[in-house]
Write a protein that holds these residues in place. Structure first.
Motif, short mmCIF file in Angstrom:
data_model
loop_
_atom_site.label_atom_id
_atom_site.label_comp_id
_atom_site.label_asym_id
_atom_site.label_seq_id
_atom_site.Cartn_x
_atom_site.Cartn_y
_atom_site.Cartn_z
N CYS A 74 11.60 -4.13 21.17
CA CYS A 74 12.06 -3.19 21.24
C CYS A 74 11.10 -1.61 20.11
O CYS A 74 10.45 -0.70 20.47
N VAL A 75 10.50 -3.08 19.33
CA VAL A 75 9.24 -2.47 18.26
C VAL A 75 7.98 -1.73 19.15
O VAL A 75 7.55 -1.00 19.18
N ALA A 76 7.70 -2.57 20.01
CA ALA A 76 6.92 -3.02 20.61
C ALA A 76 7.17 -1.22 21.19
O ALA A 76 5.67 -0.19 21.52
N GLN A 77 7.91 -0.86 21.97
CA GLN A 77 8.00 0.18 22.65
C GLN A 77 8.27 1.07 21.11
O GLN A 77 8.59 2.82 22.51
N GLY A 78 7.91 1.59 20.90
CA GLY A 78 8.39 2.77 19.42
C GLY A 78 7.65 3.51 20.00
O GLY A 78 6.47 3.63 20.71
N ASP A 79 7.62 4.31 19.16
CA ASP A 79 6.50 5.56 18.80
C ASP A 79 5.84 5.68 18.43
O ASP A 79 5.10 6.67 18.20
N GLY A 80 5.54 4.70 17.72
CA GLY A 80 4.11 4.91 16.94
C GLY A 80 2.48 4.24 17.40
O GLY A 80 2.63 4.08 18.64
N PRO A 81 2.12 4.57 16.86
CA PRO A 81 0.49 3.91 17.34
C PRO A 81 0.08 2.56 17.43
O PRO A 81 1.17 2.13 16.77
N ARG A 82 0.10 2.24 18.58
CA ARG A 82 -1.04 1.15 19.13
C ARG A 82 -1.76 0.47 18.35
O ARG A 82 -2.37 1.22 18.19
N VAL A 83 -1.61 -0.93 17.31
CA VAL A 83 -2.88 -1.19 16.61
C VAL A 83 -3.09 -2.49 17.65
O VAL A 83 -1.97 -3.76 17.72
N PRO A 84 -4.04 -3.45 17.61
CA PRO A 84 -4.41 -4.12 18.41
C PRO A 84 -4.50 -5.40 17.61
O PRO A 84 -4.32 -5.47 15.95
N VAL A 85 -3.76 -6.19 18.04
CA VAL A 85 -2.80 -7.64 16.92
C VAL A 85 -4.61 -7.72 16.25
O VAL A 85 -4.34 -8.51 15.61
N GLU A 86 -5.20 -8.13 17.01
CA GLU A 86 -6.54 -8.44 16.46
C GLU A 86 -6.92 -7.91 15.06
O GLU A 86 -6.89 -8.26 13.94
N GLU A 87 -6.45 -6.27 14.81
CA GLU A 87 -6.98 -5.28 13.52
C GLU A 87 -5.78 -5.49 13.49
O GLU A 87 -5.80 -5.29 12.09
N THR A 88 -4.01 -5.94 13.72
CA THR A 88 -3.14 -6.12 12.47
C THR A 88 -3.36 -7.88 11.49
O THR A 88 -2.86 -7.64 9.93
N LEU A 89 -4.34 -8.94 12.66
CA LEU A 89 -4.58 -9.90 11.64
C LEU A 89 -5.72 -9.63 10.74
O LEU A 89 -5.71 -10.40 9.55
N ALA A 90 -6.57 -9.27 11.09
CA ALA A 90 -7.18 -9.05 10.32
C ALA A 90 -6.57 -8.20 8.63
O ALA A 90 -7.57 -8.62 8.17
N ALA A 91 -6.09 -7.00 9.09
CA ALA A 91 -5.76 -6.36 8.04
C ALA A 91 -4.88 -7.33 6.61
O ALA A 91 -4.89 -7.86 6.19
N LEU A 92 -3.68 -8.43 8.01
CA LEU A 92 -3.25 -9.21 7.21
C LEU A 92 -4.19 -10.10 6.26
O LEU A 92 -4.06 -10.47 4.89
N ALA A 93 -5.53 -10.62 6.80
CA ALA A 93 -6.01 -11.60 6.77
C ALA A 93 -7.09 -10.49 4.99
O ALA A 93 -6.78 -11.54 3.73
N ASP A 94 -7.07 -9.76 4.75
CA ASP A 94 -7.89 -8.98 3.99
C ASP A 94 -6.77 -8.76 2.89
O ASP A 94 -7.47 -9.52 1.48
N ALA A 95 -5.39 -8.34 3.51
CA ALA A 95 -4.86 -8.50 2.24
C ALA A 95 -4.41 -9.35 1.14
O ALA A 95 -4.57 -9.61 0.41
N ALA A 96 -4.51 -10.92 1.87
CA ALA A 96 -4.06 -12.10 1.08
C ALA A 96 -5.66 -12.36 0.93
O ALA A 96 -5.30 -12.91 -0.48
N ARG A 97 -6.11 -12.43 1.38
CA ARG A 97 -7.33 -12.70 0.39
C ARG A 97 -8.33 -11.44 -1.10
O ARG A 97 -7.98 -12.26 -1.60
N GLU A 98 -7.62 -10.06 -0.76
CA GLU A 98 -7.80 -9.75 -1.74
C GLU A 98 -6.75 -9.95 -3.62
O GLU A 98 -6.52 -9.70 -4.44
N ALA A 99 -5.65 -10.34 -2.58
CA ALA A 99 -3.67 -10.91 -3.62
C ALA A 99 -4.28 -12.42 -3.83
O ALA A 99 -3.34 -12.65 -4.47
N GLY A 100 -5.23 -13.07 -3.68
CA GLY A 100 -5.88 -14.29 -3.80
C GLY A 100 -4.59 -15.54 -3.19
O GLY A 100 -4.87 -16.82 -3.86
N VAL A 101 -4.06 -15.74 -2.22
CA VAL A 101 -3.40 -16.63 -1.67
C VAL A 101 -3.32 -16.73 -0.07
O VAL A 101 -4.08 -15.89 0.25
N ARG A 102 -2.93 -17.94 0.25
CA ARG A 102 -3.18 -18.26 1.52
C ARG A 102 -2.18 -17.91 2.32
O ARG A 102 -0.97 -17.78 2.05
#
Length: 109
Positions: A74-102
């Motif tokens: 249902c979330v995937a069918q939402g009205d928001g912009p579509r972001v490729p999974v690779e971009e989402t994972l890269a953003a998560l990895a960047d945030a984790a690196r900045e926060a100093g967490v694994r």
């Protein structure tokens, strides 16, 4: 995605949903609803991992219990912009690196 669209997407007849109390959804804790008594997903029957109270015209307040897969569909069918999974994972990895967490991300094809 509005409730009617969710019901259509998951092919759910609102009259088959369990009646819910007419209280504001933010006051209901999912853990209290789902707890140890595993409710089935209203769409596929797998154990529900999320729930909410929805107000359906002509049917009143009902519980909408969904498994993770049906919720994400249902979330995937939402009205928001579509972001490729690779971009989402890269953003998560960047945030984790900045926060100093694994960070370990597990996906299911």
């Amino acid at each position: 995605m509005d409730v009617d669209a969710v019901l259509r997407l998951l092919a759910i007849n609102p009259s088959q949903l369990e009646p819910a109390p007419p209280i504001p959804p933010q006051r209901v804790r999912a853990g209290e609803r789902l707890g140890f008594d595993l409710k089935p997903c209203v769409s596929c029957g797998q154990p529900a991992t999320c729930t909410q109270i929805v107000d359906i015209t002509g049917h009143g307040h009902r519980w909408l219990d969904r498994c993770t897969r049906c919720f994400l569909a249902c979330v995937a069918q939402g009205d928001g912009p579509r972001v490729p999974v690779e971009e989402t994972l890269a953003a998560l990895a960047d945030a984790a690196r900045e926060a100093g967490v694994r960070l370990t991300v597990i996906t299911d094809p």
